[in-house]
Write an enzyme that holds these catalytic residues in place. Structure first.
Site, PDB file in Angstrom:
ATOM      1  N   CYS A 176       6.010  -0.293   7.463  1.00 52.13           N
ATOM      2  CA  CYS A 176       5.666   0.902   6.690  1.00 52.13           C
ATOM      3  C   CYS A 176       6.851   1.303   5.815  1.00 52.13           C
ATOM      4  O   CYS A 176       7.981   1.322   6.279  1.00 52.13           O
ATOM      5  CB  CYS A 176       5.320   2.037   7.660  1.00 52.13           C
ATOM      6  SG  CYS A 176       4.886   3.577   6.844  1.00 52.13           S
ATOM      7  N   LEU A 177       6.564   1.624   4.554  1.00 54.92           N
ATOM      8  CA  LEU A 177       7.631   2.062   3.646  1.00 54.92           C
ATOM      9  C   LEU A 177       8.295   3.343   4.144  1.00 54.92           C
ATOM     10  O   LEU A 177       9.428   3.625   3.788  1.00 54.92           O
ATOM     11  CB  LEU A 177       7.065   2.286   2.237  1.00 54.92           C
ATOM     12  CG  LEU A 177       6.537   1.032   1.533  1.00 54.92           C
ATOM     13  CD1 LEU A 177       5.836   1.406   0.232  1.00 54.92           C
ATOM     14  CD2 LEU A 177       7.669   0.046   1.269  1.00 54.92           C
ATOM     15  N   GLY A 206       0.832  -1.192   0.000  1.00 55.79           N
ATOM     16  CA  GLY A 206       0.000   0.000   0.000  1.00 55.79           C
ATOM     17  C   GLY A 206       0.869   1.246   0.000  1.00 55.79           C
ATOM     18  O   GLY A 206       2.019   1.206   0.451  1.00 55.79           O
ATOM     19  N   HIS A 230      -4.278   1.701   7.685  1.00 58.12           N
ATOM     20  CA  HIS A 230      -2.900   2.203   7.771  1.00 58.12           C
ATOM     21  C   HIS A 230      -2.700   3.368   6.786  1.00 58.12           C
ATOM     22  O   HIS A 230      -2.161   4.418   7.139  1.00 58.12           O
ATOM     23  CB  HIS A 230      -1.949   1.037   7.472  1.00 58.12           C
ATOM     24  CG  HIS A 230      -0.490   1.384   7.438  1.00 58.12           C
ATOM     25  ND1 HIS A 230       0.423   0.889   8.345  1.00 58.12           N
ATOM     26  CD2 HIS A 230       0.219   2.167   6.585  1.00 58.12           C
ATOM     27  CE1 HIS A 230       1.629   1.367   8.051  1.00 58.12           C
ATOM     28  NE2 HIS A 230       1.542   2.143   6.983  1.00 58.12           N
ATOM     29  N   GLU A 231      -3.161   3.170   5.548  1.00 58.18           N
ATOM     30  CA  GLU A 231      -2.982   4.217   4.523  1.00 58.18           C
ATOM     31  C   GLU A 231      -3.833   5.448   4.822  1.00 58.18           C
ATOM     32  O   GLU A 231      -3.401   6.579   4.592  1.00 58.18           O
ATOM     33  CB  GLU A 231      -3.345   3.680   3.133  1.00 58.18           C
ATOM     34  CG  GLU A 231      -2.534   2.490   2.647  1.00 58.18           C
ATOM     35  CD  GLU A 231      -1.044   2.670   2.781  1.00 58.18           C
ATOM     36  OE1 GLU A 231      -0.545   3.810   2.762  1.00 58.18           O
ATOM     37  OE2 GLU A 231      -0.361   1.640   2.929  1.00 58.18           O
ATOM     38  N   GLN A 245       2.922   9.835   1.458  1.00 60.63           N
ATOM     39  CA  GLN A 245       4.263   9.239   1.533  1.00 60.63           C
ATOM     40  C   GLN A 245       5.161   9.660   0.377  1.00 60.63           C
ATOM     41  O   GLN A 245       6.372   9.537   0.464  1.00 60.63           O
ATOM     42  CB  GLN A 245       4.153   7.703   1.551  1.00 60.63           C
ATOM     43  CG  GLN A 245       3.540   7.164   2.835  1.00 60.63           C
ATOM     44  CD  GLN A 245       3.350   5.667   2.755  1.00 60.63           C
ATOM     45  OE1 GLN A 245       2.375   5.193   2.184  1.00 60.63           O
ATOM     46  NE2 GLN A 245       4.286   4.904   3.314  1.00 60.63           N
ATOM     47  N   HIS A 280      -2.124   7.703   7.100  1.00 57.62           N
ATOM     48  CA  HIS A 280      -1.123   8.559   6.437  1.00 57.62           C
ATOM     49  C   HIS A 280      -1.758   9.855   5.944  1.00 57.62           C
ATOM     50  O   HIS A 280      -1.152  10.930   6.022  1.00 57.62           O
ATOM     51  CB  HIS A 280      -0.502   7.836   5.228  1.00 57.62           C
ATOM     52  CG  HIS A 280       0.626   6.902   5.579  1.00 57.62           C
ATOM     53  ND1 HIS A 280       1.768   7.310   6.231  1.00 57.62           N
ATOM     54  CD2 HIS A 280       0.789   5.576   5.336  1.00 57.62           C
ATOM     55  CE1 HIS A 280       2.586   6.268   6.376  1.00 57.62           C
ATOM     56  NE2 HIS A 280       2.012   5.197   5.857  1.00 57.62           N
TER      57      HIS A 280
HETATM   58 ZN    ZN Z   1       2.865   3.326   5.897  1.00 62.76          ZN
END
Ligand code: ZN
Length: 178
Positions: free
Chosen positions: A91-92, A46, A133-134, A51, A137
Protein backbone atom coordinates in the site's frame (compact mmCIF):
# COMPACT_ATOMS: atom_id res chain seq x y z
CA UNK A 1 -1.42 18.47 -13.22
CA UNK A 2 0.07 18.16 -9.80
CA UNK A 3 1.40 15.43 -7.62
CA UNK A 4 -0.53 15.08 -4.39
CA UNK A 5 0.80 14.19 -0.97
CA UNK A 6 -0.01 10.60 0.06
CA UNK A 7 -1.00 10.14 3.71
CA UNK A 8 0.85 7.40 5.57
CA UNK A 9 -0.18 4.99 8.32
CA UNK A 10 -0.87 5.65 11.18
CA UNK A 11 -2.18 9.08 10.08
CA UNK A 12 -5.71 9.32 11.58
CA UNK A 13 -7.03 11.02 8.42
CA UNK A 14 -6.73 7.63 6.68
CA UNK A 15 -9.55 6.50 9.01
CA UNK A 16 -12.07 8.95 7.56
CA UNK A 17 -15.13 7.43 5.86
CA UNK A 18 -15.51 9.04 2.43
CA UNK A 19 -18.74 10.77 1.33
CA UNK A 20 -20.41 10.27 -2.07
CA UNK A 21 -19.26 12.35 -5.05
CA UNK A 22 -22.18 14.53 -6.12
CA UNK A 23 -20.62 17.12 -8.43
CA UNK A 24 -19.18 15.89 -11.72
CA UNK A 25 -17.43 19.12 -12.62
CA UNK A 26 -14.06 20.41 -13.80
CA UNK A 27 -12.64 20.27 -10.25
CA UNK A 28 -13.43 16.54 -10.12
CA UNK A 29 -11.73 16.04 -13.50
CA UNK A 30 -8.65 17.85 -12.19
CA UNK A 31 -8.61 15.71 -9.04
CA UNK A 32 -8.81 12.53 -11.14
CA UNK A 33 -5.92 13.67 -13.37
CA UNK A 34 -3.83 14.58 -10.32
CA UNK A 35 -4.59 11.22 -8.69
CA UNK A 36 -3.45 9.37 -11.84
CA UNK A 37 -0.24 11.41 -11.96
CA UNK A 38 0.40 10.73 -8.26
CA UNK A 39 -0.32 7.00 -8.66
CA UNK A 40 1.90 6.55 -11.74
CA UNK A 41 4.74 8.53 -10.18
CA UNK A 42 4.67 6.61 -6.88
CA UNK A 43 4.58 4.08 -8.63
CA UNK A 44 1.38 2.28 -7.69
CA UNK A 45 -1.46 0.36 -9.34
CA UNK A 46 -4.27 2.04 -7.43
CA UNK A 47 -5.05 5.13 -5.40
CA UNK A 48 -8.13 6.09 -3.40
CA UNK A 49 -9.05 9.73 -2.78
CA UNK A 50 -8.78 9.06 0.97
CA UNK A 51 -5.03 8.52 0.52
CA UNK A 52 -4.60 12.07 -0.80
CA UNK A 53 -6.78 13.51 1.98
CA UNK A 54 -9.90 14.00 -0.16
CA UNK A 55 -12.74 12.23 1.58
CA UNK A 56 -14.94 11.45 -1.41
CA UNK A 57 -15.87 8.06 -2.87
CA UNK A 58 -13.49 7.96 -5.79
CA UNK A 59 -10.57 5.74 -6.79
CA UNK A 60 -8.24 5.27 -9.73
CA UNK A 61 -6.44 2.12 -10.88
CA UNK A 62 -4.21 0.78 -13.63
CA UNK A 63 -3.11 -2.83 -13.26
CA UNK A 64 -1.89 -3.19 -16.86
CA UNK A 65 1.76 -4.02 -17.62
CA UNK A 66 2.31 -1.00 -19.85
CA UNK A 67 0.34 1.44 -17.68
CA UNK A 68 -2.05 2.11 -20.53
CA UNK A 69 -5.40 1.14 -18.99
CA UNK A 70 -6.46 3.85 -16.57
CA UNK A 71 -9.71 3.05 -14.73
CA UNK A 72 -11.78 5.46 -12.64
CA UNK A 73 -14.49 4.30 -10.24
CA UNK A 74 -16.69 6.95 -8.64
CA UNK A 75 -19.21 5.97 -5.93
CA UNK A 76 -18.33 2.28 -6.48
CA UNK A 77 -20.52 -0.52 -5.16
CA UNK A 78 -19.69 -4.21 -5.31
CA UNK A 79 -22.78 -5.98 -6.68
CA UNK A 80 -21.55 -9.57 -6.46
CA UNK A 81 -18.35 -11.28 -5.44
CA UNK A 82 -17.18 -14.86 -5.43
CA UNK A 83 -14.14 -17.06 -5.04
CA UNK A 84 -11.23 -16.65 -2.65
CA UNK A 85 -7.89 -15.15 -3.52
CA UNK A 86 -4.99 -14.85 -1.09
CA UNK A 87 -2.25 -12.59 -2.37
CA UNK A 88 0.51 -10.39 -1.05
CA UNK A 89 -0.51 -6.74 -0.94
CA UNK A 90 1.34 -3.51 -0.52
CA UNK A 91 0.00 0.00 0.00
CA UNK A 92 1.28 3.47 -0.89
CA UNK A 93 0.10 4.55 2.58
CA UNK A 94 2.00 1.76 4.35
CA UNK A 95 5.38 1.91 2.59
CA UNK A 96 7.69 -1.11 2.40
CA UNK A 97 5.23 -3.46 4.09
CA UNK A 98 3.90 -6.50 2.24
CA UNK A 99 1.49 -9.00 3.75
CA UNK A 100 -0.91 -11.66 2.53
CA UNK A 101 -4.59 -10.73 2.54
CA UNK A 102 -7.65 -12.79 1.62
CA UNK A 103 -10.10 -11.22 -0.84
CA UNK A 104 -12.83 -12.26 -3.25
CA UNK A 105 -11.40 -13.57 -6.51
CA UNK A 106 -14.03 -11.99 -8.78
CA UNK A 107 -16.24 -8.98 -8.32
CA UNK A 108 -18.88 -7.18 -10.32
CA UNK A 109 -18.80 -3.46 -9.59
CA UNK A 110 -21.20 -0.65 -10.40
CA UNK A 111 -19.77 2.85 -10.43
CA UNK A 112 -19.90 6.20 -12.20
CA UNK A 113 -17.32 7.51 -14.65
CA UNK A 114 -15.82 11.01 -14.55
CA UNK A 115 -18.91 12.42 -16.26
CA UNK A 116 -21.33 10.75 -13.84
CA UNK A 117 -22.40 8.00 -16.23
CA UNK A 118 -23.22 4.71 -14.48
CA UNK A 119 -21.43 1.56 -15.69
CA UNK A 120 -20.89 -2.00 -14.52
CA UNK A 121 -17.69 -3.99 -14.88
CA UNK A 122 -16.45 -7.50 -14.02
CA UNK A 123 -12.99 -7.71 -12.52
CA UNK A 124 -10.85 -10.65 -11.51
CA UNK A 125 -7.32 -11.42 -10.34
CA UNK A 126 -5.14 -8.41 -9.53
CA UNK A 127 -7.79 -5.92 -10.68
CA UNK A 128 -10.38 -7.43 -8.32
CA UNK A 129 -7.91 -7.41 -5.41
CA UNK A 130 -6.90 -3.82 -6.15
CA UNK A 131 -10.50 -2.61 -6.32
CA UNK A 132 -11.33 -4.21 -2.96
CA UNK A 133 -8.17 -2.71 -1.44
CA UNK A 134 -9.09 0.78 -2.70
CA UNK A 135 -12.73 0.48 -1.64
CA UNK A 136 -11.49 -0.35 1.88
CA UNK A 137 -9.61 2.98 1.87
CA UNK A 138 -12.92 4.77 1.22
CA UNK A 139 -14.24 3.15 4.42
CA UNK A 140 -11.19 4.24 6.40
CA UNK A 141 -9.82 0.73 6.39
CA UNK A 142 -6.24 -0.37 5.66
CA UNK A 143 -4.90 -3.76 4.60
CA UNK A 144 -2.94 -4.00 7.87
CA UNK A 145 -6.32 -4.12 9.66
CA UNK A 146 -6.61 -7.72 8.44
CA UNK A 147 -3.48 -8.63 10.41
CA UNK A 148 -3.19 -9.29 14.14
CA UNK A 149 -2.76 -6.23 16.37
CA UNK A 150 0.65 -7.58 17.37
CA UNK A 151 1.75 -7.59 13.76
CA UNK A 152 0.22 -4.16 13.13
CA UNK A 153 2.14 -2.66 16.08
CA UNK A 154 5.32 -4.19 14.74
CA UNK A 155 4.65 -2.55 11.35
CA UNK A 156 4.01 0.81 13.02
CA UNK A 157 7.35 0.62 14.87
CA UNK A 158 9.17 -0.44 11.72
CA UNK A 159 7.73 2.54 9.79
CA UNK A 160 8.64 4.96 12.61
CA UNK A 161 12.18 3.67 12.50
CA UNK A 162 12.48 3.83 8.73
CA UNK A 163 11.15 7.41 8.67
CA UNK A 164 13.92 8.44 11.06
CA UNK A 165 16.60 6.55 9.15
CA UNK A 166 17.30 6.22 5.45
CA UNK A 167 14.61 4.60 3.33
CA UNK A 168 14.80 0.82 3.40
CA UNK A 169 16.52 -0.62 0.39
CA UNK A 170 15.20 -3.88 -0.82
CA UNK A 171 16.26 -6.56 -3.24
CA UNK A 172 12.94 -8.35 -3.19
CA UNK A 173 10.75 -8.72 -6.25
CA UNK A 174 8.39 -5.79 -5.95
CA UNK A 175 4.73 -6.42 -5.16
CA UNK A 176 2.49 -3.81 -6.78
CA UNK A 177 1.27 -1.26 -4.26
CA UNK A 178 -2.08 0.43 -4.15
ZN1 ZN B 1 -3.59 1.21 -0.16
Amino acid sequence: MARLEILEFPDPRLRTKAQPVEQFDAALGQLIDDMFETMYEAPGIGLAATQVNVHRRLLVMDVSENKGQPLVFINPQILTSDGVEISEEGCLSVPQIFEEVQRAERVRVRAQDRHGKVFEQDLDGLAAVCLQHEMDHLEGKLFVDYLSSLKRDRIRRKLDKSRRAQPLSSSRIPTPVA
